[in-house]
Design a protein around this motif. Structure first.
Motif, PDB file in Angstrom:
ATOM      1  N   LYS A   4      29.023  48.756  41.366  1.00  0.00           N
ATOM      2  CA  LYS A   4      30.226  49.031  42.153  1.00  0.00           C
ATOM      3  C   LYS A   4      31.356  49.448  41.219  1.00  0.00           C
ATOM      4  N   VAL A   5      31.910  50.637  41.462  1.00  0.00           N
ATOM      5  CA  VAL A   5      32.965  51.178  40.610  1.00  0.00           C
ATOM      6  C   VAL A   5      34.191  51.495  41.457  1.00  0.00           C
ATOM      7  N   TYR A   6      35.326  51.008  41.009  1.00  0.00           N
ATOM      8  CA  TYR A   6      36.599  51.344  41.656  1.00  0.00           C
ATOM      9  C   TYR A   6      37.462  52.115  40.676  1.00  0.00           C
ATOM     10  N   GLU A  43      45.948  45.086  48.252  1.00  0.00           N
ATOM     11  CA  GLU A  43      44.757  45.876  48.547  1.00  0.00           C
ATOM     12  C   GLU A  43      44.070  46.333  47.256  1.00  0.00           C
ATOM     13  N   ARG A  44      44.866  46.724  46.273  1.00  0.00           N
ATOM     14  CA  ARG A  44      44.305  47.125  44.985  1.00  0.00           C
ATOM     15  C   ARG A  44      43.600  45.943  44.319  1.00  0.00           C
ATOM     16  N   ALA A  45      44.230  44.770  44.392  1.00  0.00           N
ATOM     17  CA  ALA A  45      43.636  43.569  43.781  1.00  0.00           C
ATOM     18  C   ALA A  45      42.290  43.238  44.432  1.00  0.00           C
ATOM     19  N   LYS A  46      42.220  43.422  45.738  1.00  0.00           N
ATOM     20  CA  LYS A  46      40.980  43.142  46.460  1.00  0.00           C
ATOM     21  C   LYS A  46      39.850  44.046  45.962  1.00  0.00           C
ATOM     22  N   LEU A  47      40.138  45.335  45.809  1.00  0.00           N
ATOM     23  CA  LEU A  47      39.121  46.286  45.368  1.00  0.00           C
ATOM     24  C   LEU A  47      38.771  46.096  43.886  1.00  0.00           C
ATOM     25  N   ILE A  48      39.783  45.817  43.082  1.00  0.00           N
ATOM     26  CA  ILE A  48      39.542  45.575  41.656  1.00  0.00           C
ATOM     27  C   ILE A  48      38.573  44.415  41.471  1.00  0.00           C
ATOM     28  N   ASN A  49      38.759  43.337  42.219  1.00  0.00           N
ATOM     29  CA  ASN A  49      37.918  42.160  42.056  1.00  0.00           C
ATOM     30  C   ASN A  49      36.580  42.252  42.778  1.00  0.00           C
ATOM     31  N   ALA A  50      36.428  43.286  43.615  1.00  0.00           N
ATOM     32  CA  ALA A  50      35.145  43.529  44.280  1.00  0.00           C
ATOM     33  C   ALA A  50      34.245  44.426  43.438  1.00  0.00           C
ATOM     34  N   GLU A  65      49.551  46.561  34.594  1.00  0.00           N
ATOM     35  CA  GLU A  65      49.676  45.735  35.798  1.00  0.00           C
ATOM     36  C   GLU A  65      48.306  45.518  36.438  1.00  0.00           C
ATOM     37  N   SER A  66      47.493  46.582  36.501  1.00  0.00           N
ATOM     38  CA  SER A  66      46.171  46.461  37.121  1.00  0.00           C
ATOM     39  C   SER A  66      45.323  45.409  36.414  1.00  0.00           C
ATOM     40  N   VAL A  67      45.413  45.357  35.103  1.00  0.00           N
ATOM     41  CA  VAL A  67      44.635  44.372  34.347  1.00  0.00           C
ATOM     42  C   VAL A  67      45.035  42.950  34.738  1.00  0.00           C
ATOM     43  N   THR A  68      46.316  42.750  35.033  1.00  0.00           N
ATOM     44  CA  THR A  68      46.778  41.407  35.424  1.00  0.00           C
ATOM     45  C   THR A  68      46.259  40.998  36.803  1.00  0.00           C
ATOM     46  N   LEU A  69      45.773  41.970  37.584  1.00  0.00           N
ATOM     47  CA  LEU A  69      45.270  41.668  38.923  1.00  0.00           C
ATOM     48  C   LEU A  69      43.823  41.167  38.906  1.00  0.00           C
ATOM     49  N   ILE A  70      43.179  41.230  37.752  1.00  0.00           N
ATOM     50  CA  ILE A  70      41.781  40.815  37.662  1.00  0.00           C
ATOM     51  C   ILE A  70      41.681  39.295  37.699  1.00  0.00           C
ATOM     52  N   GLU A  71      40.917  38.786  38.664  1.00  0.00           N
ATOM     53  CA  GLU A  71      40.709  37.348  38.801  1.00  0.00           C
ATOM     54  C   GLU A  71      39.244  36.963  38.574  1.00  0.00           C
ATOM     55  N   LYS A  72      38.340  37.887  38.867  1.00  0.00           N
ATOM     56  CA  LYS A  72      36.906  37.617  38.754  1.00  0.00           C
ATOM     57  C   LYS A  72      36.425  37.913  37.335  1.00  0.00           C
ATOM     58  N   ASP A  73      35.662  36.987  36.778  1.00  0.00           N
ATOM     59  CA  ASP A  73      35.225  37.106  35.382  1.00  0.00           C
ATOM     60  C   ASP A  73      34.235  38.248  35.157  1.00  0.00           C
ATOM     61  N   HIS A  74      33.542  38.669  36.213  1.00  0.00           N
ATOM     62  CA  HIS A  74      32.516  39.694  36.042  1.00  0.00           C
ATOM     63  C   HIS A  74      33.098  41.106  35.930  1.00  0.00           C
ATOM     64  N   VAL A  75      34.360  41.279  36.280  1.00  0.00           N
ATOM     65  CA  VAL A  75      34.955  42.618  36.337  1.00  0.00           C
ATOM     66  C   VAL A  75      35.167  43.176  34.934  1.00  0.00           C
TER      67      VAL A  75
END
Length: 315
Positions: A4-6, A43-50, A65-75
């Motif tokens: 999965k690529v965003y 919405e961006r955070a949701k897709l980034i972490n998916a 800023e986008s990097v700070t939105l990452i919450e999931k370790d696998h991303v």
């Protein structure tokens, strides 16, 4: 199982080209944002972490800023901006830079995609420094010309939109005259130079394609190396590389000119050693597509390495 690529910033010049290379692939699932929600942080955070891999095609501050939105370790992230190119905890995404660089990229969570000019400059100079031909503290000059797409949407409009206030009919122009171009730090660091190179970029009235030149006075270098020694160092470094090749001395000697657009639409880069042993002078030139090996193509190459796909898939 697909990856999965965003692409955060898929509407920009680089993002569109990356998407074009990934869309036909069966091993990639592209996640897309509703165009009306492109600036919606949630919405961006949701897709980034998916996503499994996020490709950032944004201005520097937005990329950070986008990097700070990452919450999931696998991303995992490939950042096409300038924001992280000299950051110590980010892998530099130039696979051919050293024998171990592919392995570094393969295992990295954070990869910074190189700039177009640095890709050519580093390819030309790093091998010579590694081989002891060019001292690390040498005052290096880099001359270059790029198509106007390298400046992104504002520069594209300047050259293409006749209704734009700043529409330009100039065939060619120098820029970055104060000698503070944002690519200089990554050139210095990843080439292995002690001092910042003098960088003299220019833009031409054509869409894409570039030439990056490093002229050297061989007679002034320690050991007074020959053209053959320079040629051999580059050939040794890039022997067997899929996307980087060194033109033969015979081909270079037979050329009366070189076209910056010859490799457009590819992820290839060709290196040339032009010169004359009698005065002991050489012009090292890298030819590449600033949106290919200089941006989108190289990002896809890194994505392939990170996901275990064949390095040339989609390229």
């Amino acid at each position: 199982m697909s990856t999965k690529v965003y692409i955060d910033g898929e509407a920009g010049t680089t993002g569109l080209e990356i998407r074009e290379r990934l869309e036909p692939r069966g091993d990639i699932e592209l996640l897309s944002i509703d165009p009306e929600k492109r600036k919606d942080r949630g919405e961006r955070a949701k897709l980034i972490n998916a996503a499994d891999v996020v490709v950032l095609c944004l201005p520097d501050d937005a990329a950070k800023e986008s990097v700070t939105l990452i919450e999931k370790d696998h991303v995992r992230v490939i950042d096409a901006s300038t924001a992280h190119r000299v950051a110590p905890d980010w892998a530099y995404g130039f696979p051919e830079m050293s024998p171990e660089q592919r392995q570094v990229i393969s295992g990295a969570k954070r990869v910074s995609n190189p700039g177009c000019y640095p890709t050519g400059m580093i390819a030309l100079t790093r091998p010579l420094i590694q081989e002891g031909i060019l001292p690390a503290d040498w005052p290096v000059t880099v001359n270059a010309v790029s198509g106007y797409s390298g400046g992104g949407k504002p520069t594209i409009a300047e050259f293409e939109d006749e209704q734009a206030e700043n529409y330009s009919k100039q065939p060619f122009r120098y820029y970055a005259l104060p000698l503070a171009h944002k690519h200089v730090p990554e050139m210095q660091k990843h080439a292995g130079l002690t001092h910042a190179p003098l960088f003299a970029p220019a833009v031409g009235r054509y869409y894409k394609g570039m030439l990056v030149e490093v002229p050297l006075q061989l007679w002034a270098l320690p050991g007074k190396p020959s053209l053959g020694a320079v040629q051999e160092a580059l050939e040794k470094t890039y022997d067997g590389c899929h996307f980087v090749e060194v033109a033969s001395r015979e081909e270079a000697a037979s050329m009366g000119n070189i076209d910056p657009e010859d490799l457009n639409g590819t992820n290839r880069m060709r290196l040339f050693v032009f010169g004359n042993d009698e005065p002991g002078q050489v012009r090292l030139v890298a030819q590449l597509d600033n949106l290919g090996k200089g941006a989108s193509g190289q990002a896809v190459q890194c994505l392939n390495i990170m996901t275990g796909a064949d390095e040339a898939t989609g390229l």
